[in-house]
Design a protein around this motif. Structure first.
Motif, PDB file in Angstrom:
ATOM      1  N   ALA A  37       0.847  -1.184   0.000  1.00 43.23           N
ATOM      2  CA  ALA A  37       0.000   0.000   0.000  1.00 43.23           C
ATOM      3  C   ALA A  37       0.885   1.237   0.000  1.00 43.23           C
ATOM      4  CB  ALA A  37      -0.923  -0.007   1.214  1.00 43.23           C
ATOM      5  N   PHE A  38       0.616   2.150  -0.903  1.00 46.81           N
ATOM      6  CA  PHE A  38       1.465   3.319  -1.027  1.00 46.81           C
ATOM      7  C   PHE A  38       0.645   4.601  -0.973  1.00 46.81           C
ATOM      8  CE2 PHE A  38       0.341   4.194  -5.436  1.00 46.81           C
ATOM      9  CZ  PHE A  38       0.015   2.945  -5.942  1.00 46.81           C
ATOM     10  N   SER A  39       1.324   5.677  -0.598  1.00 45.45           N
ATOM     11  CA  SER A  39       0.689   6.979  -0.512  1.00 45.45           C
ATOM     12  C   SER A  39       1.733   8.064  -0.719  1.00 45.45           C
ATOM     13  CB  SER A  39      -0.003   7.166   0.846  1.00 45.45           C
ATOM     14  OG  SER A  39       0.933   7.118   1.911  1.00 45.45           O
ATOM     15  N   GLY A  40       1.278   9.255  -1.026  1.00 44.90           N
ATOM     16  CA  GLY A  40       2.157  10.400  -1.146  1.00 44.90           C
ATOM     17  C   GLY A  40       2.839  10.569  -2.488  1.00 44.90           C
ATOM     18  N   ILE A  41       2.523   9.729  -3.457  1.00 43.94           N
ATOM     19  CA  ILE A  41       3.115   9.850  -4.784  1.00 43.94           C
ATOM     20  C   ILE A  41       2.248  10.784  -5.613  1.00 43.94           C
ATOM     21  CG2 ILE A  41       3.815   8.652  -6.874  1.00 43.94           C
ATOM     22  CD1 ILE A  41       4.314   6.188  -5.181  1.00 43.94           C
ATOM     23  N   ARG A  42       2.804  11.927  -5.971  1.00 42.52           N
ATOM     24  CA  ARG A  42       2.032  12.963  -6.646  1.00 42.52           C
ATOM     25  C   ARG A  42       2.215  12.958  -8.152  1.00 42.52           C
ATOM     26  NH1 ARG A  42      -0.253  16.522  -3.236  1.00 42.52           N
ATOM     27  NH2 ARG A  42       0.438  16.470  -1.048  1.00 42.52           N
ATOM     28  N   TYR A  43       3.235  12.280  -8.644  1.00 41.96           N
ATOM     29  CA  TYR A  43       3.474  12.198 -10.072  1.00 41.96           C
ATOM     30  C   TYR A  43       2.919  10.893 -10.616  1.00 41.96           C
ATOM     31  CZ  TYR A  43       6.704  16.020  -9.124  1.00 41.96           C
ATOM     32  OH  TYR A  43       7.255  17.210  -8.724  1.00 41.96           O
ATOM     33  N   SER A  44       2.852  10.833 -11.927  1.00 43.60           N
ATOM     34  CA  SER A  44       2.351   9.625 -12.557  1.00 43.60           C
ATOM     35  C   SER A  44       3.294   8.459 -12.298  1.00 43.60           C
ATOM     36  CB  SER A  44       2.163   9.843 -14.056  1.00 43.60           C
ATOM     37  OG  SER A  44       3.394  10.150 -14.684  1.00 43.60           O
ATOM     38  N   ILE A  45       2.739   7.268 -12.296  1.00 41.97           N
ATOM     39  CA  ILE A  45       3.492   6.041 -12.069  1.00 41.97           C
ATOM     40  C   ILE A  45       3.707   5.339 -13.393  1.00 41.97           C
ATOM     41  CG2 ILE A  45       3.461   3.765 -10.987  1.00 41.97           C
ATOM     42  CD1 ILE A  45       1.740   5.019  -8.761  1.00 41.97           C
TER      43      ILE A  45
ATOM     44  N   ARG B 219      -2.925  -5.087  -9.367  1.00 41.79           N
ATOM     45  CA  ARG B 219      -3.016  -3.782  -8.726  1.00 41.79           C
ATOM     46  C   ARG B 219      -4.465  -3.412  -8.468  1.00 41.79           C
ATOM     47  NH1 ARG B 219      -1.570  -0.112 -14.100  1.00 41.79           N
ATOM     48  NH2 ARG B 219      -3.571  -0.515 -15.169  1.00 41.79           N
ATOM     49  N   ASP B 220      -4.654  -2.532  -7.515  1.00 42.51           N
ATOM     50  CA  ASP B 220      -5.952  -1.943  -7.237  1.00 42.51           C
ATOM     51  C   ASP B 220      -5.726  -0.438  -7.195  1.00 42.51           C
ATOM     52  OD1 ASP B 220      -8.338  -0.928  -6.218  1.00 42.51           O
ATOM     53  OD2 ASP B 220      -8.679  -2.652  -4.926  1.00 42.51           O
ATOM     54  N   ASN B 221      -5.982   0.216  -8.307  1.00 45.67           N
ATOM     55  CA  ASN B 221      -5.700   1.644  -8.403  1.00 45.67           C
ATOM     56  C   ASN B 221      -6.513   2.470  -7.411  1.00 45.67           C
ATOM     57  OD1 ASN B 221      -3.843   1.249 -10.471  1.00 45.67           O
ATOM     58  ND2 ASN B 221      -5.339   1.609 -12.094  1.00 45.67           N
ATOM     59  N   ALA B 222      -7.757   2.071  -7.174  1.00 45.11           N
ATOM     60  CA  ALA B 222      -8.603   2.814  -6.254  1.00 45.11           C
ATOM     61  C   ALA B 222      -8.063   2.777  -4.832  1.00 45.11           C
ATOM     62  CB  ALA B 222     -10.029   2.272  -6.293  1.00 45.11           C
ATOM     63  N   GLU B 223      -7.386   1.688  -4.469  1.00 45.79           N
ATOM     64  CA  GLU B 223      -6.850   1.542  -3.125  1.00 45.79           C
ATOM     65  C   GLU B 223      -5.355   1.812  -3.050  1.00 45.79           C
ATOM     66  OE1 GLU B 223     -10.511   0.982  -1.624  1.00 45.79           O
ATOM     67  OE2 GLU B 223      -8.662   1.072  -0.449  1.00 45.79           O
ATOM     68  N   ASN B 224      -4.749   2.203  -4.168  1.00 43.35           N
ATOM     69  CA  ASN B 224      -3.303   2.462  -4.212  1.00 43.35           C
ATOM     70  C   ASN B 224      -2.515   1.299  -3.626  1.00 43.35           C
ATOM     71  OD1 ASN B 224      -3.551   5.040  -5.413  1.00 43.35           O
ATOM     72  ND2 ASN B 224      -3.868   5.998  -3.416  1.00 43.35           N
ATOM     73  N   THR B 225      -2.767   0.135  -4.167  1.00 43.25           N
ATOM     74  CA  THR B 225      -2.140  -1.077  -3.656  1.00 43.25           C
ATOM     75  C   THR B 225      -1.727  -1.977  -4.813  1.00 43.25           C
ATOM     76  OG1 THR B 225      -3.522  -0.992  -1.665  1.00 43.25           O
ATOM     77  CG2 THR B 225      -2.398  -3.066  -2.134  1.00 43.25           C
TER      78      THR B 225
END
Length: 121
Positions: A23-31, A71-77
Protein backbone atom coordinates in the motif's frame (compact mmCIF):
# COMPACT_ATOMS: atom_id res chain seq x y z
CA UNK A 1 6.14 11.84 2.76
CA UNK A 2 6.04 8.97 0.30
CA UNK A 3 5.12 5.75 2.05
CA UNK A 4 5.28 2.16 0.85
CA UNK A 5 3.97 -0.39 3.35
CA UNK A 6 4.52 -4.05 2.54
CA UNK A 7 2.70 -6.85 4.31
CA UNK A 8 1.81 -10.50 3.92
CA UNK A 9 5.18 -12.17 4.33
CA UNK A 10 5.83 -15.02 6.68
CA UNK A 11 6.70 -18.69 7.02
CA UNK A 12 4.98 -21.14 4.70
CA UNK A 13 5.49 -24.78 3.77
CA UNK A 14 6.57 -25.81 0.26
CA UNK A 15 3.57 -25.86 -2.03
CA UNK A 16 1.77 -23.24 0.03
CA UNK A 17 0.63 -19.75 -0.89
CA UNK A 18 1.13 -16.20 0.28
CA UNK A 19 -0.24 -12.88 -0.88
CA UNK A 20 1.97 -9.84 -0.52
CA UNK A 21 0.50 -6.36 -0.43
CA UNK A 22 2.11 -2.98 -0.96
CA UNK A 23 0.00 0.00 0.00
CA UNK A 24 1.46 3.32 -1.03
CA UNK A 25 0.69 6.98 -0.51
CA UNK A 26 2.16 10.40 -1.15
CA UNK A 27 3.12 9.85 -4.78
CA UNK A 28 2.03 12.96 -6.65
CA UNK A 29 3.47 12.20 -10.07
CA UNK A 30 2.35 9.62 -12.56
CA UNK A 31 3.49 6.04 -12.07
CA UNK A 32 5.25 4.18 -14.84
CA UNK A 33 5.81 0.78 -13.27
CA UNK A 34 5.02 -1.07 -10.06
CA UNK A 35 7.03 -4.14 -9.24
CA UNK A 36 8.21 -6.72 -6.77
CA UNK A 37 11.86 -7.61 -6.29
CA UNK A 38 13.47 -10.16 -4.01
CA UNK A 39 16.89 -10.73 -2.52
CA UNK A 40 18.13 -13.90 -0.88
CA UNK A 41 21.28 -14.05 1.29
CA UNK A 42 24.36 -14.04 -0.91
CA UNK A 43 22.30 -13.32 -4.01
CA UNK A 44 21.68 -10.27 -6.14
CA UNK A 45 18.37 -8.50 -5.96
CA UNK A 46 16.21 -9.66 -8.83
CA UNK A 47 12.97 -8.61 -10.45
CA UNK A 48 10.10 -10.96 -9.68
CA UNK A 49 7.22 -9.26 -11.45
CA UNK A 50 6.15 -5.86 -12.70
CA UNK A 51 3.03 -4.15 -13.96
CA UNK A 52 2.93 -0.94 -15.98
CA UNK A 53 0.48 1.92 -15.77
CA UNK A 54 -1.12 0.48 -18.89
CA UNK A 55 -1.69 -2.87 -17.19
CA UNK A 56 1.01 -4.86 -18.96
CA UNK A 57 2.64 -7.47 -16.72
CA UNK A 58 5.97 -9.21 -16.74
CA UNK A 59 7.05 -12.15 -14.60
CA UNK A 60 10.47 -13.69 -14.15
CA UNK A 61 10.88 -17.09 -15.77
CA UNK A 62 11.45 -18.67 -12.37
CA UNK A 63 7.99 -17.68 -11.15
CA UNK A 64 5.86 -17.81 -14.30
CA UNK A 65 2.76 -19.88 -13.73
CA UNK A 66 3.13 -19.61 -9.95
CA UNK A 67 3.19 -15.89 -9.13
CA UNK A 68 0.87 -13.17 -10.34
CA UNK A 69 1.15 -9.42 -9.92
CA UNK A 70 -1.94 -7.23 -9.81
CA UNK A 71 -3.02 -3.78 -8.73
CA UNK A 72 -5.95 -1.94 -7.24
CA UNK A 73 -5.70 1.64 -8.40
CA UNK A 74 -8.60 2.81 -6.25
CA UNK A 75 -6.85 1.54 -3.12
CA UNK A 76 -3.30 2.46 -4.21
CA UNK A 77 -2.14 -1.08 -3.66
CA UNK A 78 -0.10 -3.58 -5.63
CA UNK A 79 -0.26 -7.30 -4.87
CA UNK A 80 1.86 -10.36 -5.48
CA UNK A 81 -0.03 -13.64 -5.29
CA UNK A 82 2.45 -16.45 -4.73
CA UNK A 83 1.34 -20.05 -5.22
CA UNK A 84 3.19 -23.36 -5.27
CA UNK A 85 5.98 -21.84 -3.24
CA UNK A 86 9.40 -23.47 -3.28
CA UNK A 87 12.30 -23.22 -0.82
CA UNK A 88 14.25 -21.27 -3.43
CA UNK A 89 11.60 -18.55 -3.23
CA UNK A 90 12.87 -17.71 0.26
CA UNK A 91 14.00 -14.08 0.24
CA UNK A 92 13.19 -10.59 1.36
CA UNK A 93 10.62 -9.18 -1.03
CA UNK A 94 10.63 -5.48 -1.84
CA UNK A 95 7.93 -3.35 -3.38
CA UNK A 96 9.09 -0.84 -5.98
CA UNK A 97 7.27 2.04 -7.62
CA UNK A 98 9.00 3.84 -10.46
CA UNK A 99 8.17 7.04 -12.26
CA UNK A 100 8.21 7.84 -15.95
CA UNK A 101 11.49 7.73 -17.81
CA UNK A 102 13.34 10.90 -18.75
CA UNK A 103 16.07 10.16 -21.27
CA UNK A 104 16.17 6.60 -19.98
CA UNK A 105 16.25 7.49 -16.27
CA UNK A 106 13.21 7.24 -13.95
CA UNK A 107 12.07 10.54 -12.50
CA UNK A 108 11.73 8.73 -9.16
CA UNK A 109 12.31 5.28 -7.75
CA UNK A 110 10.70 4.35 -4.42
CA UNK A 111 11.28 1.20 -2.36
CA UNK A 112 9.51 -0.41 0.54
CA UNK A 113 11.27 -1.73 3.62
CA UNK A 114 10.92 -5.35 2.55
CA UNK A 115 9.01 -8.30 3.91
CA UNK A 116 10.51 -11.71 4.69
CA UNK A 117 9.18 -14.78 2.90
CA UNK A 118 10.46 -18.11 4.17
CA UNK A 119 9.49 -21.37 2.49
CA UNK A 120 10.49 -24.32 4.63
CA UNK A 121 9.23 -27.58 6.07
Amino acid sequence: QVRLAESGGGLVQPGGSLRLSCAFSGIRYSIDTMGWYRQAPGKQRELVASITSGGNTNHADSVKGRFSISRDNAENTVYLQMNSLKPEDTAVYYCNIRGPLWDGTPLYDYWGQGTQVTVSS
